[in-house]
Enzyme design. Structure first.
Site, PDB file in Angstrom:
ATOM      1  N   ILE A  64       5.305  -7.376  -2.369  1.00 60.72           N
ATOM      2  CA  ILE A  64       5.045  -7.520  -3.799  1.00 60.72           C
ATOM      3  C   ILE A  64       3.875  -6.579  -4.057  1.00 60.72           C
ATOM      4  CG2 ILE A  64       3.631  -9.599  -3.340  1.00 60.72           C
ATOM      5  CD1 ILE A  64       4.334 -10.611  -6.149  1.00 60.72           C
ATOM      6  N   SER A  65       4.001  -5.694  -5.057  1.00 64.87           N
ATOM      7  CA  SER A  65       2.969  -4.685  -5.299  1.00 64.87           C
ATOM      8  C   SER A  65       1.637  -5.346  -5.660  1.00 64.87           C
ATOM      9  CB  SER A  65       3.381  -3.754  -6.445  1.00 64.87           C
ATOM     10  OG  SER A  65       4.584  -3.087  -6.141  1.00 64.87           O
ATOM     11  N   GLN A  66       0.564  -4.590  -5.410  1.00 65.42           N
ATOM     12  CA  GLN A  66      -0.783  -5.018  -5.783  1.00 65.42           C
ATOM     13  C   GLN A  66      -0.837  -5.203  -7.310  1.00 65.42           C
ATOM     14  OE1 GLN A  66      -3.648  -2.071  -4.598  1.00 65.42           O
ATOM     15  NE2 GLN A  66      -5.344  -3.125  -5.586  1.00 65.42           N
TER      16      GLN A  66
END
Ligand code: SAH
Length: 217
Positions: A64-66
């Site tokens: 899950i992206s930052q």
């Protein structure tokens, strides 16, 4: 069941302030992040990491992206309610929910079957206008094109021609493009007219790679 608590809401507020201090200005983006219970997108054993500004593994070797990266890409897209958005790389579905919360209609493509199945089911609990597709994002979704906005959430070796062609005139594509090993340049491309595009660069980021073809793993 979607379980959100006072404590989680407090942590989210802090995350929003962190993003603000890192330069995110679009209030619609910040309020979407403030609204979405990010802890539900991570496996329950990692709850304490949900509101730190960092990427996190979500299984199937993906992340899950930052939050900062999500906010940055979303801000570059200048999302308005009612727009249609194509997302390449559904992953956890978090980014898709940010668009949904902003009032966009989202079409999201994921190439990993397991992740696709899991996220499709998970997203059905929310009342957002999000449709997920199992397929190869390099090809976009010609049946639903053209789109107001397109986002790629994995590091691309080049800008896929099919995605450019599926942009409306005046539409935008935000895509991290490889500039070296494991490092991408955030690239924003606006379609000016039928054959003209304008490109702007927005600094370096790190993403998992955009891979070709569908995967069953
Ligand atoms: N937007 C996601 C982050 C996803 S990470 C989120 O909010 O959680 C990147 C995702 O892109 C991974 O799930 C990976 O499986 C997917 N991906 C990689 N190559 C792809 C391709 N060619 N087409 C579609 N999805 C792809």
């Amino acid at each position: 069941m979607l379980h959100d608590t006072f404590k989680h809401r407090g942590m989210r507020k802090k995350l929003v302030e962190t993003l603000r201090s890192k330069g995110i200005k679009d209030e619609a983006v910040l309020s979407a992040i403030n609204a979405i219970p990010r802890h539900l997108f991570l496996d329950s054993s990692f709850l304490e990491f949900a509101y730190q500004d960092q990427a996190f593994p979500i299984g199937s070797g993906q992340t899950i992206s930052q939050p900062y990266t999500v906010a940055f890409q979303t801000e570059l897209l200048e999302i308005k309610a009612g727009e249609t958005v194509l997302e390449v790389g559904t992953g956890s579905g978090y980014q898709a929910c940010v668009f949904g919360e902003m009032g966009a209609k989202v079409f999201s493509v994921e190439r990993q079957k397991k992740l696709f199945d899991k996220t499709k089911k998970f997203l059905s609990q929310f009342n957002y206008r999000i449709k997920v597709f199992y397929g190869d994002g390099y090809k976009g979704l010609p049946a639903f094109a053209p789109f107001d906005k397109i986002i790629v959430t994995a590091g691309a070796p080049f800008v896929p021609e099919d995605l450019l062609k599926q942009l409306k005139i005046g539409g935008r594509l935000v895509i991290p493009v490889n500039m070296g090993k494991d490092i991408q340049e955030m690239t924003c491309i606006q379609r000016i007219d039928e054959n003209d595009y304008e490109k702007r660069l927005h600094g370096q980021f790190r993403f998992v790679p955009l891979l070709t073809d569908k995967a069953n793993d």
